[in-house]
Write an enzyme that holds these catalytic residues in place. Structure first.
Site, mmCIF file in Angstrom:
data_model
loop_
_atom_site.group_PDB
_atom_site.id
_atom_site.type_symbol
_atom_site.label_atom_id
_atom_site.label_comp_id
_atom_site.label_asym_id
_atom_site.label_seq_id
_atom_site.Cartn_x
_atom_site.Cartn_y
_atom_site.Cartn_z
ATOM 1 N N CYS A 64 34.380 25.472 38.563
ATOM 2 C CA CYS A 64 33.631 26.391 39.440
ATOM 3 C C CYS A 64 32.487 25.711 40.168
ATOM 4 O O CYS A 64 31.936 26.276 41.115
ATOM 5 C CB CYS A 64 33.111 27.569 38.635
ATOM 6 S SG CYS A 64 34.444 28.527 37.915
ATOM 7 N N HIS A 115 27.589 31.493 42.245
ATOM 8 C CA HIS A 115 29.014 31.505 41.914
ATOM 9 C C HIS A 115 29.393 32.915 41.466
ATOM 10 O O HIS A 115 28.645 33.568 40.731
ATOM 11 C CB HIS A 115 29.277 30.488 40.798
ATOM 12 C CG HIS A 115 30.669 30.563 40.247
ATOM 13 N ND1 HIS A 115 31.781 30.530 41.069
ATOM 14 C CD2 HIS A 115 31.132 30.696 38.971
ATOM 15 C CE1 HIS A 115 32.869 30.621 40.304
ATOM 16 N NE2 HIS A 115 32.505 30.737 39.046
ATOM 17 N N ASN A 147 36.888 35.927 40.827
ATOM 18 C CA ASN A 147 36.403 34.554 40.680
ATOM 19 C C ASN A 147 37.463 33.598 41.221
ATOM 20 O O ASN A 147 38.519 33.428 40.617
ATOM 21 C CB ASN A 147 36.127 34.288 39.197
ATOM 22 C CG ASN A 147 35.584 32.894 38.936
ATOM 23 O OD1 ASN A 147 35.593 32.036 39.815
ATOM 24 N ND2 ASN A 147 35.127 32.655 37.718
HETATM 25 N N1 COA Z 1 39.972 45.180 29.314
HETATM 26 C C1 COA Z 1 39.517 45.964 28.341
HETATM 27 N N2 COA Z 1 38.900 45.490 27.254
HETATM 28 C C2 COA Z 1 38.718 44.166 27.154
HETATM 29 C C3 COA Z 1 39.164 43.289 28.162
HETATM 30 C C4 COA Z 1 39.818 43.837 29.273
HETATM 31 N N3 COA Z 1 40.285 43.091 30.270
HETATM 32 N N4 COA Z 1 38.846 42.039 27.818
HETATM 33 C C5 COA Z 1 38.219 42.114 26.645
HETATM 34 N N5 COA Z 1 38.141 43.405 26.237
HETATM 35 C C6 COA Z 1 37.533 43.928 25.026
HETATM 36 C C7 COA Z 1 37.472 42.906 23.936
HETATM 37 O O1 COA Z 1 38.664 42.848 23.210
HETATM 38 C C8 COA Z 1 36.321 43.401 23.128
HETATM 39 O O2 COA Z 1 36.757 44.458 22.313
HETATM 40 P P1 COA Z 1 36.263 44.557 20.776
HETATM 41 O O3 COA Z 1 34.784 44.695 20.875
HETATM 42 O O4 COA Z 1 36.997 45.752 20.304
HETATM 43 O O5 COA Z 1 36.705 43.255 20.180
HETATM 44 C C9 COA Z 1 35.373 43.988 24.146
HETATM 45 O O6 COA Z 1 36.181 44.260 25.300
HETATM 46 C C10 COA Z 1 34.269 43.066 24.529
HETATM 47 O O7 COA Z 1 34.817 41.745 24.733
HETATM 48 P P2 COA Z 1 33.969 40.538 25.229
HETATM 49 O O8 COA Z 1 34.833 39.337 25.390
HETATM 50 O O9 COA Z 1 32.742 40.413 24.385
HETATM 51 O O10 COA Z 1 33.568 41.094 26.656
HETATM 52 P P3 COA Z 1 32.485 40.600 27.615
HETATM 53 O O11 COA Z 1 31.537 41.659 27.884
HETATM 54 O O12 COA Z 1 31.937 39.261 27.203
HETATM 55 O O13 COA Z 1 33.309 40.384 28.954
HETATM 56 C C11 COA Z 1 34.185 38.556 30.216
HETATM 57 C C12 COA Z 1 34.358 39.441 28.999
HETATM 58 C C13 COA Z 1 35.277 37.507 30.231
HETATM 59 C C14 COA Z 1 34.289 39.434 31.447
HETATM 60 C C15 COA Z 1 32.790 37.890 30.161
HETATM 61 O O14 COA Z 1 32.614 37.309 28.914
HETATM 62 C C16 COA Z 1 32.573 36.859 31.193
HETATM 63 O O15 COA Z 1 32.435 37.154 32.367
HETATM 64 N N6 COA Z 1 32.455 35.575 30.776
HETATM 65 C C17 COA Z 1 32.094 34.488 31.640
HETATM 66 C C18 COA Z 1 33.144 34.200 32.636
HETATM 67 C C19 COA Z 1 32.702 32.976 33.382
HETATM 68 O O16 COA Z 1 31.579 32.879 33.816
HETATM 69 N N7 COA Z 1 33.575 32.012 33.497
HETATM 70 C C20 COA Z 1 33.101 30.706 33.804
HETATM 71 C C21 COA Z 1 32.927 30.371 35.108
HETATM 72 S S1 COA Z 1 34.467 30.221 35.783
#
Ligand code: COA
Length: 328
Positions: A117, A257, A287
């Site tokens: 990224c 980003h 993204n």
């Molecule tokens: N739809 C519904 N529920 C989902 C899901 C989806 N697509 N993806 C994950 N969940 C659930 C998980 O299973 C979890 O459930 P649980 O609490 O019962 O286990 C809950 O939602 C929270 O999961 P979590 O992974 O903690 O969510 P989050 O708030 O961290 O969001 C991302 C996930 C990926 C959106 C977030 O972590 C993120 O944006 N990360 C950084 C991405 C990034 O910057 N990438 C690098 C640069 S490229």
């Protein structure tokens, strides 16, 4: 008038494919829902390149041709073309070579730059250094990715986030203090365990087994990456502003980003920059990895005024991150 040569951004081009993959359609593919995706990421839809025989270069070509047209120049005038990407047409040759061939940039050399990224941000500093060296007059810096080619559409942790697209800028020498002024660039390879494509490199060459184990797809530990991204982007922006004696009032635009609207908001908040001065298009494109920063410049170009100070910031796989100060 300063004697120092800087690399000014003199044209912008962009491209996103037609097909819109909506949250509603994703609901039919994995266990997710529109409301979760919107509130947790800010994404409403992403663009996907569909069609046989199409690759990353087919998105870069129109972006670079648009840039040449806007500048009134021929592709043969390009000295060097740098492509920030992790989804090149081939492992080798580089997509820069393919693009130069397709557009007739006969006098250019070029290469791909793999910083996930942060690919465009790293490319901007690299391209600017080539201009500052005095040896080159026209450098094209591209940031683009075809993330759909490495995403597992049964993995809800990643498939809801990523999209395809990208953009390009032209860098030219300037003696009036416009362009790339300063950069804070960082990396920490120990972060590779959180965000990577496991197979297809020399460590784990592609085999039937790696494909069966889906190791050719992106693997991400979202929560860990989120934590590092928030801190990395905010710290880099802070360091850049501090060493250039800038306050939030001096900054016309923050160009972050586009990985997650919550990461964008918290980066802006930490820098004291109000959201009406922050470029956001994650809702439309998701993204696009190295594509997000040039796509923001492309989308917001009409709002940018000559002399505006802007800060571009990114965080990505590697880990790689940083912030760059540009006078528009
Ligand atoms: N739809 C519904 N529920 C989902 C899901 C989806 N697509 N993806 C994950 N969940 C659930 C998980 O299973 C979890 O459930 P649980 O609490 O019962 O286990 C809950 O939602 C929270 O999961 P979590 O992974 O903690 O969510 P989050 O708030 O961290 O969001 C991302 C996930 C990926 C959106 C977030 O972590 C993120 O944006 N990360 C950084 C991405 C990034 O910057 N990438 C690098 C640069 S490229």
């Amino acid at each position: 008038m300063t004697e120092k040569v800087t690399a000014a951004i003199t044209a912008v081009g962009g491209y996103v494919p037609e097909y819109r993959l909506t949250n509603k359609e994703l609901e039919t593919m994995v266990e997710t829902n529109d409301e979760w995706i919107r509130t947790r990421t800010g994404i409403e839809e992403r663009r996907i390149q569909k069609g046989e025989g199409l690759a990353l270069s087919d998105m870069i070509v129109p972006a670079v041709l648009e840039l040449c047209k806007k500048r009134g120049m021929e592709p043969s005038e390009i000295d060097c073309l740098i492509v920030g990407t992790i989804t090149g047409d081939y492992p080798f040759p580089s997509t820069a070579n393919v693009v130069c061939d397709k557009i007739g940039a006969k006098n250019a050399w070029g290469f791909d730059l793999a910083a996930a990224c942060s690919g465009f941000l790293y490319g901007l500093t690299t391209g600017a250094a080539l201009i500052e060296s005095g040896r080159y007059k026209k450098i094209v810096v591209v940031g683009a990715d075809k993330m759909s080619s490495i995403i597992d559409y049964t993995d809800r942790n990643t498939c809801i986030i990523f999209g395809d697209g990208g953009g390009a800028v032209l860098l030219e020498p300037n003696f009036d203090g416009f362009g790339v002024l300063d950069s804070v660039l960082k990396s920490d390879g120990s972060g590779r365990k959180y965000l990577k494509t496991e197979a297809g490199g020399s460590l784990l060459p592609t085999s039937l087994e790696t494909v069966q184990k889906k190791q050719h797809f992106v693997y991400q530990e979202g929560a860990a990456v989120y934590k590092y991204a928030v801190k990395g982007m905010a710290d880099a922006v802070h360091e850049l502003m501090e060493r250039n004696h800038l306050t939030a009032d001096d900054i016309a635009w923050l160009v972050p980003h586009q990985a997650n609207i919550r990461i964008i908001e918290s980066t802006a908040h930490r820098a004291n920059i109000p959201m009406d001065k922050v470029m956001v298009n994650i809702n439309k494109y998701g993204n696009t990895t190295a594509g997000t920063l040039p796509l923001c410049l492309w989308d917001y170009e009409s709002k940018l005024k000559k002399g505006d100070l802007i800060i571009l910031a990114a965080f990505g796989g590697g880990f790689t991150w940083g912030a760059t100060l540009v006078r528009w």
